[in-house]
Design a protein around this motif. Sequence first.
Motif, mmCIF file in Angstrom:
data_model
loop_
_atom_site.group_PDB
_atom_site.id
_atom_site.type_symbol
_atom_site.label_atom_id
_atom_site.label_comp_id
_atom_site.label_asym_id
_atom_site.label_seq_id
_atom_site.Cartn_x
_atom_site.Cartn_y
_atom_site.Cartn_z
ATOM 1 N N PRO A 1 1.729 -96.139 -8.890
ATOM 2 C CA PRO A 1 0.896 -95.792 -10.049
ATOM 3 C C PRO A 1 -0.459 -95.280 -9.579
ATOM 4 C CG PRO A 1 1.831 -98.010 -10.237
ATOM 5 C CD PRO A 1 2.054 -97.561 -8.834
ATOM 6 N N HIS A 2 -1.123 -94.517 -10.415
ATOM 7 C CA HIS A 2 -2.430 -94.009 -10.021
ATOM 8 C C HIS A 2 -3.393 -95.170 -9.794
ATOM 9 C CE1 HIS A 2 -1.537 -89.892 -12.087
ATOM 10 N NE2 HIS A 2 -0.607 -90.262 -11.238
ATOM 11 N N PRO A 3 -4.140 -95.126 -8.697
ATOM 12 C CA PRO A 3 -4.997 -96.266 -8.364
ATOM 13 C C PRO A 3 -6.256 -96.335 -9.228
ATOM 14 C CG PRO A 3 -5.300 -94.509 -6.771
ATOM 15 C CD PRO A 3 -4.185 -94.076 -7.668
ATOM 16 N N SER A 4 -6.852 -97.523 -9.243
ATOM 17 C CA SER A 4 -8.194 -97.682 -9.807
ATOM 18 C C SER A 4 -9.200 -97.353 -8.704
ATOM 19 C CB SER A 4 -8.389 -99.110 -10.304
ATOM 20 O OG SER A 4 -8.393 -100.015 -9.197
ATOM 21 N N ARG A 5 -10.465 -97.469 -9.012
ATOM 22 C CA ARG A 5 -11.473 -97.157 -7.991
ATOM 23 C C ARG A 5 -11.378 -98.100 -6.797
ATOM 24 N NH1 ARG A 5 -15.140 -93.377 -9.244
ATOM 25 N NH2 ARG A 5 -15.321 -92.757 -11.435
ATOM 26 N N GLU A 6 -10.999 -99.352 -7.024
ATOM 27 C CA GLU A 6 -11.014 -100.335 -5.955
ATOM 28 C C GLU A 6 -9.639 -100.700 -5.428
ATOM 29 O OE1 GLU A 6 -13.161 -103.731 -7.290
ATOM 30 O OE2 GLU A 6 -15.129 -102.767 -7.088
ATOM 31 N N THR A 7 -8.571 -100.415 -6.183
ATOM 32 C CA THR A 7 -7.254 -100.939 -5.824
ATOM 33 C C THR A 7 -6.181 -99.858 -5.862
ATOM 34 O OG1 THR A 7 -7.857 -103.077 -6.776
ATOM 35 C CG2 THR A 7 -5.521 -102.711 -6.323
ATOM 36 N N PHE A 8 -5.376 -99.835 -4.817
ATOM 37 C CA PHE A 8 -4.210 -98.951 -4.750
ATOM 38 C C PHE A 8 -2.975 -99.844 -4.691
ATOM 39 C CE2 PHE A 8 -0.924 -96.366 -2.927
ATOM 40 C CZ PHE A 8 -1.223 -95.053 -3.262
ATOM 41 N N ARG A 9 -2.119 -99.743 -5.718
ATOM 42 C CA ARG A 9 -0.901 -100.549 -5.780
ATOM 43 C C ARG A 9 0.319 -99.668 -5.540
ATOM 44 N NH1 ARG A 9 -2.567 -105.339 -8.076
ATOM 45 N NH2 ARG A 9 -4.485 -105.179 -9.338
ATOM 46 N N PHE A 10 1.310 -100.224 -4.879
ATOM 47 C CA PHE A 10 2.567 -99.508 -4.697
ATOM 48 C C PHE A 10 3.675 -100.519 -4.452
ATOM 49 C CE2 PHE A 10 0.569 -99.865 -0.555
ATOM 50 C CZ PHE A 10 1.600 -100.146 0.326
ATOM 51 N N ARG A 11 4.904 -100.080 -4.665
ATOM 52 C CA ARG A 11 6.051 -100.949 -4.428
ATOM 53 C C ARG A 11 7.228 -100.128 -3.907
ATOM 54 N NH1 ARG A 11 8.314 -103.187 -10.103
ATOM 55 N NH2 ARG A 11 6.347 -104.300 -9.900
ATOM 56 N N PHE A 12 8.084 -100.799 -3.133
ATOM 57 C CA PHE A 12 9.345 -100.223 -2.692
ATOM 58 C C PHE A 12 10.479 -100.983 -3.377
ATOM 59 C CE2 PHE A 12 6.585 -98.962 0.823
ATOM 60 C CZ PHE A 12 7.021 -97.670 1.105
ATOM 61 N N LEU A 13 11.391 -100.254 -3.991
ATOM 62 C CA LEU A 13 12.581 -100.836 -4.602
ATOM 63 C C LEU A 13 13.792 -100.326 -3.831
ATOM 64 C CD1 LEU A 13 11.628 -100.054 -8.312
ATOM 65 C CD2 LEU A 13 11.333 -102.233 -7.133
ATOM 66 N N ASN B 1 19.804 -105.750 -3.691
ATOM 67 C CA ASN B 1 18.658 -105.019 -4.224
ATOM 68 C C ASN B 1 17.391 -105.835 -4.024
ATOM 69 O OD1 ASN B 1 20.623 -103.266 -5.033
ATOM 70 N ND2 ASN B 1 20.515 -103.781 -7.203
ATOM 71 N N LYS B 2 16.340 -105.171 -3.609
ATOM 72 C CA LYS B 2 15.091 -105.875 -3.296
ATOM 73 C C LYS B 2 13.904 -105.127 -3.880
ATOM 74 C CE LYS B 2 14.328 -108.628 -0.322
ATOM 75 N NZ LYS B 2 14.001 -110.072 -0.316
ATOM 76 N N SER B 3 12.798 -105.844 -4.046
ATOM 77 C CA SER B 3 11.528 -105.259 -4.495
ATOM 78 C C SER B 3 10.426 -105.785 -3.582
ATOM 79 C CB SER B 3 11.242 -105.643 -5.950
ATOM 80 O OG SER B 3 9.963 -105.189 -6.337
ATOM 81 N N PHE B 4 9.593 -104.870 -3.086
ATOM 82 C CA PHE B 4 8.485 -105.223 -2.200
ATOM 83 C C PHE B 4 7.198 -104.683 -2.814
ATOM 84 C CE2 PHE B 4 12.310 -104.394 0.273
ATOM 85 C CZ PHE B 4 12.459 -105.569 1.010
ATOM 86 N N ASP B 5 6.290 -105.574 -3.188
ATOM 87 C CA ASP B 5 5.061 -105.183 -3.874
ATOM 88 C C ASP B 5 3.873 -105.292 -2.934
ATOM 89 O OD1 ASP B 5 5.651 -104.879 -6.975
ATOM 90 O OD2 ASP B 5 6.891 -106.517 -6.214
ATOM 91 N N PHE B 6 3.010 -104.258 -2.990
ATOM 92 C CA PHE B 6 1.820 -104.185 -2.142
ATOM 93 C C PHE B 6 0.616 -103.776 -2.978
ATOM 94 C CE2 PHE B 6 5.503 -103.140 0.381
ATOM 95 C CZ PHE B 6 5.307 -103.745 1.617
ATOM 96 N N SER B 7 -0.561 -104.123 -2.495
ATOM 97 C CA SER B 7 -1.795 -103.552 -3.050
ATOM 98 C C SER B 7 -2.858 -103.546 -1.959
ATOM 99 C CB SER B 7 -2.287 -104.333 -4.271
ATOM 100 O OG SER B 7 -2.681 -105.644 -3.920
ATOM 101 N N ILE B 8 -3.737 -102.546 -2.030
ATOM 102 C CA ILE B 8 -4.837 -102.410 -1.075
ATOM 103 C C ILE B 8 -6.138 -102.404 -1.860
ATOM 104 C CG2 ILE B 8 -5.787 -101.075 0.839
ATOM 105 C CD1 ILE B 8 -3.123 -99.577 0.982
ATOM 106 N N GLU B 9 -7.113 -103.154 -1.382
ATOM 107 C CA GLU B 9 -8.430 -103.179 -2.022
ATOM 108 C C GLU B 9 -9.492 -102.714 -1.033
ATOM 109 O OE1 GLU B 9 -9.319 -106.978 -3.677
ATOM 110 O OE2 GLU B 9 -7.771 -106.826 -5.251
#
Length: 594
Positions: free
Chosen positions: A474-486, A584-592
């Motif tokens: 998803p498009h990030p906010s100013r401070e956080t970039f979120r992404f996931r692998f399915l 099936n797996k889901s891996f969630d990440f976020s960067i601040e």
Amino acid sequence: MREAKIYYRFNLSGMRNFYLFLLAVLCSAWVGAQPAASSSSTLAGKYFRILGEGTKHIEDKLNQPEPTLAKIESQPGWGHFPNAILVPAVLYTKEHPENRWHKNKKMFDLAIRIGDLLIEEYDNGSYTSRGDNDWDTYMWLEAYRLLGKDLDGKRRNRWKEILLKEAAVPLPRLARCQDYPWYNAPYIGTSPNHYAIYASQLLLAGTIFDNPEWTALSTKVLHRFCVEEQSEDGFYGEQSREGPTTGYDYLTMAQIAMYWEFTQDPEALKALRRSTDFHKNYTYPDGTPVETINDRNRYWGVSMWGHFGFSHFPDGRRYASFLTDRFMEFSGEKMQRADIQSVGRIAQNLLYLHEGEEAPIPQDAESYAHQMKVMAGIRKTFDWTACYSGIVAPSFSANNFFLDRQGNFSVFHKKTGLIITGANSKNQPELATFIDQVDDRFLYMPISSRLQMSDEQDRLALSYNSFFGVLEAPHPSRETFRFRFLTTHKWGENKSTLNLQLALKTGEWLETASGKRILLDDKTINLSGEDIGGWIKHNGWVLFIPGDMTLQWPVFPFNPYRDAPETQISHAIGRLATEFSSMNKSFDFSIEVK
């Protein structure tokens, strides 16, 4: 066929800050030299300033006891020293309001000193024994074109004699390959940047020495580069037209720019327009080319090749100015290509510069996105830049100069630089985004892909033998970039791995949620999921990760020029990995970054 998509939203405050920053940048100069008290902020003014400072360093090298090419070029940043001859030649001959060295005899004398050294080294065989000396011959040819009428008869005749011989060296290969199916490595046995350089050098020599056969052959080859060899996305792929070789593309494009200068072929201008669009979109905010889509190099410095080709267009002039500012910032280890060869290319840029107004580029925008017709794209949102590559290409295992297209995703932040690198490697499954292990087989290059970029999120699908994975960002906010692998399992029993390459830096602390604090150096680190505890902090960013991921440091990627792994710790990466099996797996990440 999908159309390229571009979105811009300009931030006036950011632009104002940029120009304030630009003024600060102009207080620095080439390789740490101290600049003059005042200078213009125009693109030409920046070029003149760099060249003027560069001459001081060139003189220092020539003033060493018994200077030779071997002695000078053994020093970091001084490879291809003959490029230096064009610097004083342009300063001496270029009439321009901002050129205070025009007709300055010191510049003429400096060019003569360099020329005399080249003659001496040519006569003892040292000039021609060096790799890619045709690049140097081009610079010498340009200096002859500019200064020939002012040279004394003996020097003029000696320069001409040598240059005629050297200009003809690539002629047999150029003639032999002129009608080959493609001008790329699987066919011509070398890279298209080399082949284009052969042609442009022959064009220049044919023009200077009035050789119609040379100009006819070189024109035929370079015209084909414009109308057949360039991809719709504006790049020249070195292995194929299906994907970029980003850094070397500047070299090829510079030869098309030369071709236009001597022929005004309208197809060349169209090709330069496409090249400008490609490069301005796939350059990080620090001026370095995006590595994720590159099949030859994991990293590349700010390139000074071919700016005069960009300068036909207002946005191209702005892009050239942006690159020049970034070039002037770099020092020390970051100055990978900020060397005498780059300064020589600045002289070429200045010689053929097309001055005029500038127009904004993606790096000036608060946000933009671009998707190529091949499966790759880029998005900048606030200070974040993410690149996605689903380019599918076969392994070119017989040629160490081409990497496996196994990297798919990078994240860059303006404050920290690269956080996750999508750089490719060779014969290193452990650095691929996914490994699909079935029995004893390791499959780590996707067999199919799809990239979808939208106003809500970006999705990159990568299919392998027994499963496919989807990256959602998803498009990030100013401070956080979120992404996931399915991941979705398709068939059979498998043991697979998800890997991310972290751009870790030596001399910086790495902290974990479990309380570990490690100063990174060349010592081996292997952290379990328990050791990490859910997040890693490093170099101004915090990466939140699934709890079962492990971290390995240092991992040395493949270096195509050594045909072996890297040895310098500065090129090592951290491998973040987790295994998964037939489910099936889901891996969630976020960067601040704050």
